[in-house]
Design a protein around this motif. Structure first.
Motif, PDB file in Angstrom:
ATOM      1  N   VAL A 164      13.714  23.856 -12.941  1.00  8.16           N
ATOM      2  CA  VAL A 164      13.591  22.618 -12.174  1.00  8.16           C
ATOM      3  C   VAL A 164      14.904  21.836 -12.175  1.00  8.16           C
ATOM      4  O   VAL A 164      15.289  21.250 -11.154  1.00  8.16           O
ATOM      5  CB  VAL A 164      12.440  21.751 -12.743  1.00  8.16           C
ATOM      6  CG1 VAL A 164      12.381  20.405 -12.039  1.00  8.16           C
ATOM      7  CG2 VAL A 164      11.116  22.482 -12.600  1.00  8.16           C
ATOM      8  N   LYS A 165      15.616  21.850 -13.281  1.00  7.82           N
ATOM      9  CA  LYS A 165      16.841  21.061 -13.375  1.00  7.82           C
ATOM     10  C   LYS A 165      17.926  21.577 -12.432  1.00  7.82           C
ATOM     11  O   LYS A 165      18.662  20.788 -11.835  1.00  7.82           O
ATOM     12  CB  LYS A 165      17.341  21.059 -14.821  1.00  7.82           C
ATOM     13  CG  LYS A 165      16.441  20.289 -15.775  1.00  7.82           C
ATOM     14  CD  LYS A 165      17.045  20.224 -17.171  1.00  7.82           C
ATOM     15  CE  LYS A 165      16.150  19.423 -18.109  1.00  7.82           C
ATOM     16  NZ  LYS A 165      16.714  19.339 -19.489  1.00  7.82           N
ATOM     17  N   MET A 167      17.240  23.607  -9.831  1.00  8.82           N
ATOM     18  CA  MET A 167      16.593  23.907  -8.549  1.00  8.82           C
ATOM     19  C   MET A 167      16.792  25.376  -8.161  1.00  8.82           C
ATOM     20  O   MET A 167      17.159  25.706  -7.038  1.00  8.82           O
ATOM     21  CB  MET A 167      17.105  22.984  -7.451  1.00  8.82           C
ATOM     22  CG  MET A 167      16.711  21.553  -7.615  1.00  8.82           C
ATOM     23  SD  MET A 167      14.918  21.355  -7.546  1.00  8.82           S
ATOM     24  CE  MET A 167      14.737  19.704  -8.230  1.00  8.82           C
ATOM     25  N   GLN A 251       6.171  20.363  -2.093  1.00 12.70           N
ATOM     26  CA  GLN A 251       5.058  20.532  -3.017  1.00 12.70           C
ATOM     27  C   GLN A 251       3.935  21.316  -2.341  1.00 12.70           C
ATOM     28  O   GLN A 251       3.582  21.072  -1.193  1.00 12.70           O
ATOM     29  CB  GLN A 251       4.542  19.157  -3.455  1.00 12.70           C
ATOM     30  CG  GLN A 251       3.383  19.218  -4.443  1.00 12.70           C
ATOM     31  CD  GLN A 251       2.930  17.828  -4.880  1.00 12.70           C
ATOM     32  OE1 GLN A 251       3.436  16.826  -4.380  1.00 12.70           O
ATOM     33  NE2 GLN A 251       1.998  17.762  -5.811  1.00 12.70           N
ATOM     34  N   ILE A 280       4.332  24.785  -6.665  1.00 14.11           N
ATOM     35  CA  ILE A 280       5.519  23.938  -6.742  1.00 14.11           C
ATOM     36  C   ILE A 280       5.093  22.479  -6.789  1.00 14.11           C
ATOM     37  O   ILE A 280       4.389  22.008  -5.893  1.00 14.11           O
ATOM     38  CB  ILE A 280       6.458  24.193  -5.556  1.00 14.11           C
ATOM     39  CG1 ILE A 280       6.957  25.646  -5.611  1.00 14.11           C
ATOM     40  CG2 ILE A 280       7.615  23.219  -5.559  1.00 14.11           C
ATOM     41  CD1 ILE A 280       7.902  26.013  -4.487  1.00 14.11           C
ATOM     42  N   ASP A 282       5.747  18.193  -7.169  1.00 12.86           N
ATOM     43  CA  ASP A 282       6.590  17.219  -6.483  1.00 12.86           C
ATOM     44  C   ASP A 282       7.936  17.165  -7.213  1.00 12.86           C
ATOM     45  O   ASP A 282       8.016  16.797  -8.385  1.00 12.86           O
ATOM     46  CB  ASP A 282       5.920  15.853  -6.499  1.00 12.86           C
ATOM     47  CG  ASP A 282       6.736  14.790  -5.791  1.00 12.86           C
ATOM     48  OD1 ASP A 282       7.765  15.151  -5.162  1.00 12.86           O
ATOM     49  OD2 ASP A 282       6.367  13.615  -5.848  1.00 12.86           O
ATOM     50  N   LEU A 283       8.998  17.573  -6.505  1.00 12.75           N
ATOM     51  CA  LEU A 283      10.317  17.651  -7.141  1.00 12.75           C
ATOM     52  C   LEU A 283      11.215  16.476  -6.762  1.00 12.75           C
ATOM     53  O   LEU A 283      12.408  16.475  -7.075  1.00 12.75           O
ATOM     54  CB  LEU A 283      11.011  18.959  -6.713  1.00 12.75           C
ATOM     55  CG  LEU A 283      10.290  20.249  -7.106  1.00 12.75           C
ATOM     56  CD1 LEU A 283      10.990  21.454  -6.499  1.00 12.75           C
ATOM     57  CD2 LEU A 283      10.210  20.402  -8.619  1.00 12.75           C
ATOM     58  N   SER A 284      10.661  15.488  -6.117  1.00 12.54           N
ATOM     59  CA  SER A 284      11.490  14.396  -5.603  1.00 12.54           C
ATOM     60  C   SER A 284      12.249  13.667  -6.706  1.00 12.54           C
ATOM     61  O   SER A 284      13.395  13.253  -6.529  1.00 12.54           O
ATOM     62  CB  SER A 284      10.625  13.396  -4.820  1.00 12.54           C
ATOM     63  OG  SER A 284       9.583  12.890  -5.635  1.00 12.54           O
ATOM     64  N   TYR A 286      13.562  14.862  -9.268  1.00 19.44           N
ATOM     65  CA  TYR A 286      14.716  15.636  -9.725  1.00 19.44           C
ATOM     66  C   TYR A 286      15.841  15.666  -8.688  1.00 19.44           C
ATOM     67  O   TYR A 286      16.945  16.126  -8.973  1.00 19.44           O
ATOM     68  CB  TYR A 286      14.301  17.072 -10.039  1.00 19.44           C
ATOM     69  CG  TYR A 286      13.292  17.166 -11.159  1.00 19.44           C
ATOM     70  CD1 TYR A 286      13.714  17.138 -12.476  1.00 19.44           C
ATOM     71  CD2 TYR A 286      11.940  17.311 -10.873  1.00 19.44           C
ATOM     72  CE1 TYR A 286      12.786  17.232 -13.513  1.00 19.44           C
ATOM     73  CE2 TYR A 286      11.008  17.425 -11.901  1.00 19.44           C
ATOM     74  CZ  TYR A 286      11.439  17.364 -13.203  1.00 19.44           C
ATOM     75  OH  TYR A 286      10.521  17.454 -14.230  1.00 19.44           O
TER      76      TYR A 286
END
Length: 288
Positions: A164-165, A167, A251, A280, A282-284, A286
């Motif tokens: 995640v960090k 991507m 997501q 996946i 919510d990656l917002s 990050y």
């Protein structure tokens, strides 16, 4: 006057017939090819008259035999008789060809037309044409064999390693035989309808052989590397071809699939997906 017109028409038709009503001047090097195997078409045009301009002859590949020398089918791939499309436009640099071969593959030079290499399985025809779309001799028939079901049955995809960090998403894969331009795609579960994968370019994908979308050739975006296992890593650097591709994905729930065929449709028998879905979040937070 009518006699002159009739005579002129008769002479023209006789000239056309003398070109098209000949045995095949082209031949496939094999009667059958494996799917994604390079296809070699041999030619021998020494029987054509000396004043016949051979430099602008070209060969097209078709999934149907053009009947009676009529050019109305779309050529899947084509090449000038000197081996490339560029050489056809340049008239073989003035060198009159006699015998030789043309290789259709994922390597340069590009022979793309209404489709790309590899062409689908089935019966195919290699036909020789003049610059005026007049058939020169009969077409040569060959077959592209289907991939055995064992290929996908024995193929593996996964595990996957998300980060995640950074991507990134790394996917491992393995197939029993190498397949040119094989790829791995990530598809929203809801977009897979009746077992057919979607074709829109917003879904991220990567060549398994090159770990990118742009391939390893200069004239096109093909990947000619042949591998039976490896890993692909999805990130903003490897997704380097389509500006509309969304990365990271929004997501949702996705399928990660290994696809053996480059050209659609992507129906059952052309792909294998991981059994476990990719979820996946919510990656917002990050992305700030």
């Amino acid at each position: 006057m009518l006699q002159i017109i009739f005579l002129s028409s008769f002479i023209l038709l006789s000239q056309l017939y003398s070109v098209s009503a000949q045995p095949s001047l082209v031949a496939a090097s094999k009667s059958e090819y494996w799917f994604s195997e390079a296809i070699q078409i041999d030619y021998d045009v020494t029987s054509l008259s000396e004043d016949f301009n051979k430099t602008f002859l070209w060969v097209g590949l078709y999934d149907e035999d053009p009947v009676d020398g009529a050019y109305y089918h779309y050529d899947a791939l084509w090449s000038g008789i000197c081996g490339s499309q560029d050489s056809w436009y340049e008239g073989c640099d003035g060198v009159m060809p006699t015998t030789g071969s043309i290789t259709f593959s994922a390597k340069d030079p590009s022979h793309d037309s209404y489709t790309e290499f590899p062409i689908p399985d089935g019966n195919w025809y290699a036909c020789l044409w003049t610059a005026d779309y007049i058939a020169v001799g009969d077409c040569a028939e060959f077959k592209v064999k289907s991939l055995p079901s064992k290929v996908l049955n024995d193929a593996t995809i996964g595990p996957i390693k998300p980060n995640v960090k950074t991507m990134t998403l790394t996917v491992s894969w393995e197939t029993p035989i190498p397949i040119v331009k094989q790829w791995i795609g990530i598809f929203p579960v809801g977009d897979i309808i009746d077992g057919e994968l979607p074709t829109n370019s917003t879904n991220p994908w990567l060549y398994t052989g090159c770990n990118n979308q742009s391939g390893n050739q200069e004239e096109n975006n093909d990947c000619s590397l042949r591998k039976t296992n490896g890993r692909v890593t999805f990130n903003t650097q490897t997704i380097d071809r389509y500006t509309g591709t969304i990365w990271p994905p929004e997501q949702g729930t996705y399928k990660v699939c290994l696809v053996t065929h480059y050209e659609p449709p992507y129906t059952k028998g052309t792909y294998k997906c991981m059994r476990k879905n990719l979820k996946i979040p919510d990656l917002s937070k990050y992305l700030d």
